[in-house]
Motif scaffolding. Sequence first.
Motif, PDB file in Angstrom:
ATOM      1  N   ILE A 433       0.838  -1.202   0.000  1.00 16.80           N
ATOM      2  CA  ILE A 433       0.000   0.000   0.000  1.00 16.80           C
ATOM      3  C   ILE A 433       0.874   1.253   0.000  1.00 16.80           C
ATOM      4  CG2 ILE A 433      -1.642   1.345   1.363  1.00 16.80           C
ATOM      5  CD1 ILE A 433      -2.824  -1.312   2.316  1.00 16.80           C
ATOM      6  N   ASP A 434       1.911   1.258   0.850  1.00 24.51           N
ATOM      7  CA  ASP A 434       2.787   2.424   0.907  1.00 24.51           C
ATOM      8  C   ASP A 434       3.533   2.626  -0.404  1.00 24.51           C
ATOM      9  OD1 ASP A 434       1.987   2.838   3.470  1.00 24.51           O
ATOM     10  OD2 ASP A 434       3.698   1.826   4.393  1.00 24.51           O
ATOM     11  N   SER A 435       3.948   1.507  -1.025  1.00 25.15           N
ATOM     12  CA  SER A 435       4.681   1.611  -2.285  1.00 25.15           C
ATOM     13  C   SER A 435       3.824   2.237  -3.379  1.00 25.15           C
ATOM     14  CB  SER A 435       5.150   0.217  -2.718  1.00 25.15           C
ATOM     15  OG  SER A 435       5.746   0.259  -3.990  1.00 25.15           O
ATOM     16  N   VAL A 436       2.607   1.747  -3.522  1.00 25.68           N
ATOM     17  CA  VAL A 436       1.706   2.306  -4.531  1.00 25.68           C
ATOM     18  C   VAL A 436       1.334   3.736  -4.177  1.00 25.68           C
ATOM     19  CG1 VAL A 436      -0.535   2.034  -5.641  1.00 25.68           C
ATOM     20  CG2 VAL A 436       0.842   0.024  -5.120  1.00 25.68           C
ATOM     21  N   SER A 437       1.185   4.015  -2.892  1.00 24.24           N
ATOM     22  CA  SER A 437       0.795   5.358  -2.459  1.00 24.24           C
ATOM     23  C   SER A 437       1.854   6.381  -2.820  1.00 24.24           C
ATOM     24  CB  SER A 437       0.577   5.368  -0.949  1.00 24.24           C
ATOM     25  OG  SER A 437      -0.424   4.464  -0.590  1.00 24.24           O
ATOM     26  N   ILE A 438       3.104   6.015  -2.582  1.00 25.11           N
ATOM     27  CA  ILE A 438       4.185   6.954  -2.877  1.00 25.11           C
ATOM     28  C   ILE A 438       4.247   7.247  -4.370  1.00 25.11           C
ATOM     29  CG2 ILE A 438       6.701   7.221  -2.864  1.00 25.11           C
ATOM     30  CD1 ILE A 438       6.715   5.603  -0.253  1.00 25.11           C
ATOM     31  N   ARG A 439       4.034   6.202  -5.181  1.00 22.75           N
ATOM     32  CA  ARG A 439       4.081   6.401  -6.628  1.00 22.75           C
ATOM     33  C   ARG A 439       2.983   7.371  -7.080  1.00 22.75           C
ATOM     34  NH1 ARG A 439       4.704   1.680  -7.810  1.00 22.75           N
ATOM     35  NH2 ARG A 439       2.632   0.895  -8.361  1.00 22.75           N
ATOM     36  N   TYR A 440       1.770   7.213  -6.536  1.00 13.63           N
ATOM     37  CA  TYR A 440       0.692   8.124  -6.916  1.00 13.63           C
ATOM     38  C   TYR A 440       0.919   9.522  -6.336  1.00 13.63           C
ATOM     39  CZ  TYR A 440      -2.286   4.703  -9.201  1.00 13.63           C
ATOM     40  OH  TYR A 440      -2.793   3.791 -10.085  1.00 13.63           O
ATOM     41  N   SER A 473      -2.326  11.689   5.927  1.00 14.42           N
ATOM     42  CA  SER A 473      -1.917  11.523   4.543  1.00 14.42           C
ATOM     43  C   SER A 473      -0.436  11.170   4.446  1.00 14.42           C
ATOM     44  CB  SER A 473      -2.206  12.785   3.747  1.00 14.42           C
ATOM     45  OG  SER A 473      -3.586  13.067   3.763  1.00 14.42           O
ATOM     46  N   VAL A 474       0.379  11.709   5.370  1.00 15.98           N
ATOM     47  CA  VAL A 474       1.797  11.370   5.366  1.00 15.98           C
ATOM     48  C   VAL A 474       2.005   9.924   5.799  1.00 15.98           C
ATOM     49  CG1 VAL A 474       4.009  11.872   6.445  1.00 15.98           C
ATOM     50  CG2 VAL A 474       2.529  13.743   5.717  1.00 15.98           C
ATOM     51  N   ASN A 475       1.285   9.515   6.829  1.00 14.44           N
ATOM     52  CA  ASN A 475       1.443   8.153   7.339  1.00 14.44           C
ATOM     53  C   ASN A 475       0.942   7.122   6.345  1.00 14.44           C
ATOM     54  OD1 ASN A 475       2.529   9.118   9.709  1.00 14.44           O
ATOM     55  ND2 ASN A 475       0.544   9.161  10.793  1.00 14.44           N
ATOM     56  N   TYR A 476      -0.162   7.419   5.691  1.00 12.77           N
ATOM     57  CA  TYR A 476      -0.740   6.492   4.718  1.00 12.77           C
ATOM     58  C   TYR A 476      -0.987   7.247   3.414  1.00 12.77           C
ATOM     59  CZ  TYR A 476      -1.532   3.798   8.910  1.00 12.77           C
ATOM     60  OH  TYR A 476      -1.374   3.119  10.083  1.00 12.77           O
ATOM     61  N   ALA A 621     -10.865   1.467  -4.411  1.00 16.54           N
ATOM     62  CA  ALA A 621     -11.027   0.240  -5.188  1.00 16.54           C
ATOM     63  C   ALA A 621     -10.244   0.293  -6.493  1.00 16.54           C
ATOM     64  CB  ALA A 621     -12.509   0.008  -5.483  1.00 16.54           C
ATOM     65  N   ALA A 622     -10.021   1.508  -7.029  1.00 16.87           N
ATOM     66  CA  ALA A 622      -9.302   1.639  -8.298  1.00 16.87           C
ATOM     67  C   ALA A 622      -7.852   1.187  -8.173  1.00 16.87           C
ATOM     68  CB  ALA A 622      -9.359   3.093  -8.776  1.00 16.87           C
ATOM     69  N   HIS A 623      -7.292   1.236  -6.960  1.00 19.63           N
ATOM     70  CA  HIS A 623      -5.898   0.861  -6.762  1.00 19.63           C
ATOM     71  C   HIS A 623      -5.749  -0.551  -6.223  1.00 19.63           C
ATOM     72  CE1 HIS A 623      -5.279   4.962  -7.618  1.00 19.63           C
ATOM     73  NE2 HIS A 623      -5.435   5.452  -6.401  1.00 19.63           N
ATOM     74  N   ALA A 624      -6.852  -1.241  -5.973  1.00 17.45           N
ATOM     75  CA  ALA A 624      -6.768  -2.525  -5.300  1.00 17.45           C
ATOM     76  C   ALA A 624      -6.005  -3.563  -6.118  1.00 17.45           C
ATOM     77  CB  ALA A 624      -8.171  -3.041  -4.979  1.00 17.45           C
ATOM     78  N   ARG A 629      -1.191  -7.028  -6.970  1.00 11.23           N
ATOM     79  CA  ARG A 629      -0.114  -7.511  -7.843  1.00 11.23           C
ATOM     80  C   ARG A 629       1.261  -7.288  -7.226  1.00 11.23           C
ATOM     81  NH1 ARG A 629      -3.235  -5.033 -11.955  1.00 11.23           N
ATOM     82  NH2 ARG A 629      -1.809  -3.260 -11.939  1.00 11.23           N
ATOM     83  N   THR A 630       1.418  -6.192  -6.498  1.00  6.82           N
ATOM     84  CA  THR A 630       2.727  -5.872  -5.935  1.00  6.82           C
ATOM     85  C   THR A 630       2.935  -6.446  -4.546  1.00  6.82           C
ATOM     86  OG1 THR A 630       1.839  -3.785  -5.070  1.00  6.82           O
ATOM     87  CG2 THR A 630       2.860  -3.733  -7.264  1.00  6.82           C
ATOM     88  N   ALA A 631       1.887  -7.037  -3.954  1.00  8.31           N
ATOM     89  CA  ALA A 631       2.024  -7.591  -2.603  1.00  8.31           C
ATOM     90  C   ALA A 631       2.834  -8.876  -2.644  1.00  8.31           C
ATOM     91  CB  ALA A 631       0.648  -7.848  -1.999  1.00  8.31           C
ATOM     92  N   PRO A 632       3.800  -9.047  -1.729  1.00  7.54           N
ATOM     93  CA  PRO A 632       4.616 -10.267  -1.711  1.00  7.54           C
ATOM     94  C   PRO A 632       3.788 -11.520  -1.433  1.00  7.54           C
ATOM     95  CG  PRO A 632       5.618  -8.531  -0.383  1.00  7.54           C
ATOM     96  CD  PRO A 632       4.248  -8.067  -0.741  1.00  7.54           C
TER      97      PRO A 632
END
Length: 636
Positions: A433-440, A473-476, A621-624, A629-632
């Motif tokens: 979640i954090d990885s995708v969040s940072i990218r967006y 927003s910074v934390n998540y 839901a759009a990012h789910a 896919r990126t979750a280990p």
Amino acid sequence: MGFEEGGGVGSGFRCLTRRKQVDSDRVRAEEGHHQLAKALSVPHLVAIGVGATIGAGVYVLVGTVAREHAGPALSISFLIAGIAAALSAFCYAELASRCPSAGSAYHYSYICVGEGVAWLIGWALILEYTIGGSAVARGISPNLALFFGGPDSLPSFLARVSIPGLDIVVDPCAAILVFVVTGLLCLGIKESTFVQAIVTTANVCVLLFVIFAGGYIGFQTGWVGYTVAGGYFPYGVNGMLAGSATVFFAYIGFDSVASTAEEVKNPQRDLPLGIATSLSVCCLLYMMVSVVVVGLVPYFAMDPDTPISSAFARNDVQWAVYIITSGAVLALCSALMGSLLPQPRILMAMARDGLLPSFFSDVNMRTQVPVKSTILTGIFAATLAFFMDVSQLAGMVSVGTLLAFTIVAISILILRYVPPVEIPLPSSFRESIDSVSIRYSVQNNGEKADSLGNTGSSQDQYDGPSQEINKESVNYPLIGKEINPEHFSEQTRRQKAAWSIASVCLGVLILTTSASYTFLPDLLRYLACSVGGLLLLGGLFVLVWIDQDDARHNFGRTGGFICPFVPFLPVCCILINAYLLVNLGAGTWFRVSMWLLIGVLVYLFYGRTHSSLTDVVYVPAAHAEEIYRTAPAYVA
């Protein structure tokens, strides 16, 4: 109500409004749940629906309603009641095809409304099926005794026995029948449905005999029941409508089809067909039987206890009594199977969600049915049937069904206008979640973002000091959304829709309550009815005026049945069911309230803290899919 968006609520309320993910197949795969056997097709579903719906009531109900309410217009009463039941069937059909998982109305309300309402619906359905099964089992032995010569002619090991000093009449026959049906259900869904199909077919054949043989007698005798002085509507249109309210409960049972959704081969196609066909068959049989029986005997001369048998006896066809009695026994046996089939699956669904112990969610590897839940259900129902005369509690069965019908209609409105835009993910996905969040966040060039969710909270949190929002927003960082005019426009539409649905529900409650409570002063009743009517019509007008949510097209599984005439059809469904609920009687509501209070305590001390949603992160839901896919730990 669970569909309201906005923060400022305590953690206790957030527990009640948290909603689970609609994609239950993936969730069960991740949690290691065994799947139920996908073995059912349309004929199986029709057998379940017709068998659970047509009980022995039709063999008694036609006499009572014709004598007291409808007269010769009994068939029209059945038609109107069938149309009213079809409103709920349309709502069930869409939700069952979109969310084909075990749990029926409990499952739908957990996805659309929230955990608190879902728990109460599931708890009420447990009561409904337990008491319903026990009441049906107790009704078999008196009918079975007629084959042995009379009410007290059963063999000694099956006969009812009074326990001196305790005012208890035990019924060994009822308990044995419950255990037999329980064992049958444990063999597998396909095997039990095959037996139910045989029993249901035999019962339908008996009803067809009544229709054709009775029709022949009617043409021979001139249909004397339709030549009475009172005409076709001796009690007027109001009497016919009162009869419709009474016979509506004869259609309860088609919702059993939805409880088997997870075991259907092609749920998008077969579930709507199974629900619609079973309800249509029941309505047609009810109408044809009532047309014939009312025509054979004047309505005022009908035997209220055995109207069909007595109608044939009055026309010197005594041997038909045995065929009709066998039909009543077959109908009760089929209804018993229909009552015991859904409950283990509801218990299993609640246990999967953590609201009940995991014991109930175990699925047998060989038979692929929840054997432990089925056995426990059978033991409890057999104990009630053996020791208690549950006929006085029969009204409690209707509460669970009508509550389920009402919440399913509300769920349709929520699905169409304010569907969940966020889904819960386990805290183990936080790295992804954090990885995708940072990218967006990088793509948005540091634009200001609103907080869209937080761990273990409800899906939508928009209020609070701006400093706290920025910190969250910074934390998540994923839980942020770009601010733009389109977003604000959509939020405004969702808020209007949410308040309109709340207005409809509140208006229906006030209108039905004030219209039914005749002991209130006339001025107060008229004022309350006016207020309720305005709230209802105002909310309905706004729902018609605003657009439905575009997300509804991708909610759950697509390509299945779509409920027509939204919002009119669900609102009519809510109004009819609420009116019937209000008129069930104070005694029934008092007993149901005691059961629901026990359920509240169980939820507070167990379900609330063991829920699978206690430690989750709600994400858009759009990012789910990208997060999965990126979750280990993602399981394909």
